[in-house]
Design a protein around this motif. Structure first.
Motif, PDB file in Angstrom:
ATOM      1  N   ILE A   1       8.447   5.430   0.437  1.00  0.00           N
ATOM      2  CA  ILE A   1       9.242   4.385   0.051  1.00  0.00           C
ATOM      3  C   ILE A   1       9.859   3.806   1.207  1.00  0.00           C
ATOM      4  O   ILE A   1      10.174   2.474   0.973  1.00  0.00           O
ATOM      5  N   GLY A   2      10.486   4.589   2.170  1.00  0.00           N
ATOM      6  CA  GLY A   2      10.952   3.838   3.421  1.00  0.00           C
ATOM      7  C   GLY A   2       9.987   2.981   4.204  1.00  0.00           C
ATOM      8  O   GLY A   2      10.459   1.713   4.295  1.00  0.00           O
ATOM      9  N   ALA A   3       8.964   3.489   4.373  1.00  0.00           N
ATOM     10  CA  ALA A   3       7.814   2.789   4.970  1.00  0.00           C
ATOM     11  C   ALA A   3       7.411   1.570   4.090  1.00  0.00           C
ATOM     12  O   ALA A   3       6.976   0.506   4.760  1.00  0.00           O
ATOM     13  N   GLY A   4       7.606   1.400   3.034  1.00  0.00           N
ATOM     14  CA  GLY A   4       7.454   0.114   2.159  1.00  0.00           C
ATOM     15  C   GLY A   4       8.387  -0.605   2.058  1.00  0.00           C
ATOM     16  O   GLY A   4       8.261  -1.899   2.180  1.00  0.00           O
TER      17      GLY A   4
ATOM     18  N   ASN B   1       0.772  -1.445   0.124  1.00  0.00           N
ATOM     19  CA  ASN B   1       0.110  -0.012   0.084  1.00  0.00           C
ATOM     20  C   ASN B   1       0.834   1.360  -0.223  1.00  0.00           C
ATOM     21  O   ASN B   1       0.565   2.253  -0.705  1.00  0.00           O
ATOM     22  N   ARG B   2       2.116   1.325   0.658  1.00  0.00           N
ATOM     23  CA  ARG B   2       3.064   2.363   0.510  1.00  0.00           C
ATOM     24  C   ARG B   2       3.615   2.222  -0.932  1.00  0.00           C
ATOM     25  O   ARG B   2       3.831   3.433  -1.352  1.00  0.00           O
ATOM     26  N   LEU B   3       4.110   1.303  -1.343  1.00  0.00           N
ATOM     27  CA  LEU B   3       5.046   1.251  -2.486  1.00  0.00           C
ATOM     28  C   LEU B   3       4.149   1.770  -3.708  1.00  0.00           C
ATOM     29  O   LEU B   3       4.577   2.512  -4.563  1.00  0.00           O
ATOM     30  N   VAL B   4       2.610   1.503  -3.830  1.00  0.00           N
ATOM     31  CA  VAL B   4       1.899   1.956  -4.857  1.00  0.00           C
ATOM     32  C   VAL B   4       1.775   3.386  -4.829  1.00  0.00           C
ATOM     33  O   VAL B   4       1.598   4.036  -5.821  1.00  0.00           O
ATOM     34  N   ARG B   5       2.003   4.074  -3.527  1.00  0.00           N
ATOM     35  CA  ARG B   5       1.827   5.380  -3.604  1.00  0.00           C
ATOM     36  C   ARG B   5       3.194   6.039  -4.248  1.00  0.00           C
ATOM     37  O   ARG B   5       2.955   7.309  -4.618  1.00  0.00           O
ATOM     38  N   ILE B   6       4.174   5.627  -4.110  1.00  0.00           N
ATOM     39  CA  ILE B   6       5.384   6.149  -4.939  1.00  0.00           C
ATOM     40  C   ILE B   6       5.277   6.277  -6.471  1.00  0.00           C
ATOM     41  O   ILE B   6       5.306   7.255  -6.826  1.00  0.00           O
ATOM     42  N   PHE B   7       4.400   5.527  -7.016  1.00  0.00           N
ATOM     43  CA  PHE B   7       4.022   5.752  -8.246  1.00  0.00           C
ATOM     44  C   PHE B   7       2.744   6.438  -8.618  1.00  0.00           C
ATOM     45  O   PHE B   7       2.297   7.049  -9.617  1.00  0.00           O
ATOM     46  N   GLY B   8       1.635   6.211  -7.598  1.00  0.00           N
ATOM     47  CA  GLY B   8       0.417   6.793  -7.658  1.00  0.00           C
ATOM     48  C   GLY B   8       0.175   8.317  -7.132  1.00  0.00           C
ATOM     49  O   GLY B   8      -0.808   9.004  -7.467  1.00  0.00           O
TER      50      GLY B   8
END
Length: 368
Positions: free
Chosen positions: A328-331, A51-58
């Motif tokens: 990114i860090g929390a992912g 859920n955190r990694l998708v926010r990097i791109f979204g």
């Protein structure tokens, strides 16, 4: 403007407060009961990171939609999607289905979190105070949901609680209807990727150490050290995280207003490093409690720092960029925890994480 700013910040915070429990319960339940969701422990780490990694791109897409459509429509859509995710967590099993839900929730949280930060800092006067009060309101939902959810999960099973959390998200949707409908002016920025400044670099490291490694490791350390009482103890400690935000985030905002956000960030980061080391040394309850208290004091400092260093319309995109680096860090954190904690020494892992947080705070202080 000040009264309107306070009202808008409060409504956005309450919307997130009612939606957030459907996410935070997973951080307690997935590491302890992966089999109930039809997954492995490593897959649990991936899901908690997704859920955190998708926010990097979204985040850029969320930011554009938010800027054009405004807070009301954006947060109503986010709360409705969060309700769908909560229902899915109650009904669906297996890695693929849960991964889709985590990706959807990631974009929902991006919108909810961005709105709370933008509205809390909409007026420069008293922004630190509003940021602290906003964090306190957001924390109320998870603070109540974690111990109650842990108890309900122990009695009824780890999936049942998500039916109630879907109703909580529906309440958040109704609250979002009171938000302003107007959009936000965004500065033109042709760069799709923004290198981190010192504040974003600290957010990245803090995301790895506290939002990733520590939160994932809390359930595992409690299960290892506390046995049968692990679920309730871990749930209570996680609830302390949000109780600390309710009580202490406003104090962190006042400290930033009185002494400066940067010196306070350095102080709390060094103390967090010591507490994280103690947690890794098997002082589970005392170490975890100190980490969570210090984390609550730090939260309003970052929002205030970003707003101070990026005045005007640049504030919105700077807040989004900082959130991306934290994500990114929390992912990466849960991924590292799922891989390292079963095989590596916990004291070594958490000590290194603490030192990294302290070092990044020193860099942030020196580059004011």
């Amino acid at each position: 403007m000040p009264k309107q700013a306070v009202r808008n910040a409060r409504l956005a915070a309450l919307t997130l407060a009612f939606c957030l429990p459907s996410d935070v319960l997973l951080y307690l339940l997935l590491p302890m009961h992966p089999e109930a969701f039809g997954i492995t422990l490593v897959q649990a780490g991936i899901l908690l990171a997704a859920n955190r990694l998708v926010r990097i791109f979204g985040y850029s897409h969320v930011l554009r939609f938010y800027g054009c459509r405004g807070d009301r429509l954006t947060l109503m859509l986010a709360a409705g999607a969060a309700m769908f995710c909560a229902l899915g967590n109650a009904m669906f099993s297996g890695f693929a289905a849960l991964l889709v839900l985590r990706l959807i929730w990631g974009l929902c949280f991006a919108a909810l979190n961005l709105s709370t930060q933008v509205l809390a800092t909409a007026d420069a006067g008293g922004a630190a105070h509003r940021a602290g009060r906003s964090r306190a309101l957001i924390a109320l939902g998870p603070m109540l949901a974690l111990p109650l959810g842990a108890f309900a999960s122990q009695e009824l099973g780890p999936r049942s609680v998500f039916w109630v959390l879907a109703v909580s998200c529906a309440v958040g949707l109704l609250i979002a209807r009171g938000l302003p409908a107007s959009g936000h002016d965004l500065p033109v920025n042709k760069r799709r990727f923004r290198l981190p400044d010192s504040v974003a670099a600290w957010s990245f490291v803090e995301g790895v150490g506290l939002d990733g490694l520590f939160i994932f490791g809390l359930s595992l350390q409690a299960q290892k050290m506390l046995g049968e009482d692990a679920l309730l103890v871990a749930g209570t400690l996680m609830a302390l995280r949000y109780l600390s935000e309710v009580l202490l985030s406003p104090l962190g905002g006042r400290a930033a207003q009185a002494f400066g956000a940067t010196p306070m960030l350095l102080l709390f980061s060094v103390l967090s490093a010591l507490a994280l080391t103690a947690f890794g040394m098997h002082w589970v309850v005392a170490g975890a409690a100190c980490v969570l208290i210090l984390r609550a004091l730090q939260l309003p400092l970052v929002t205030t720092l970003v707003a101070e260093r990026n005045p005007g319309p640049a504030r919105v995109t700077a807040l989004a960029s900082n959130a991306v680096w934290r994500d990114i860090g929390a992912g990466l954190g849960p991924l590292l925890a799922g891989l390292l904690l079963p095989v590596a020494s916990a004291p070594w892992v958490f000590t290194v994480a603490g030192l990294a947080i302290a070092a990044s705070a020193v860099v942030c202080y020196l580059r004011r």
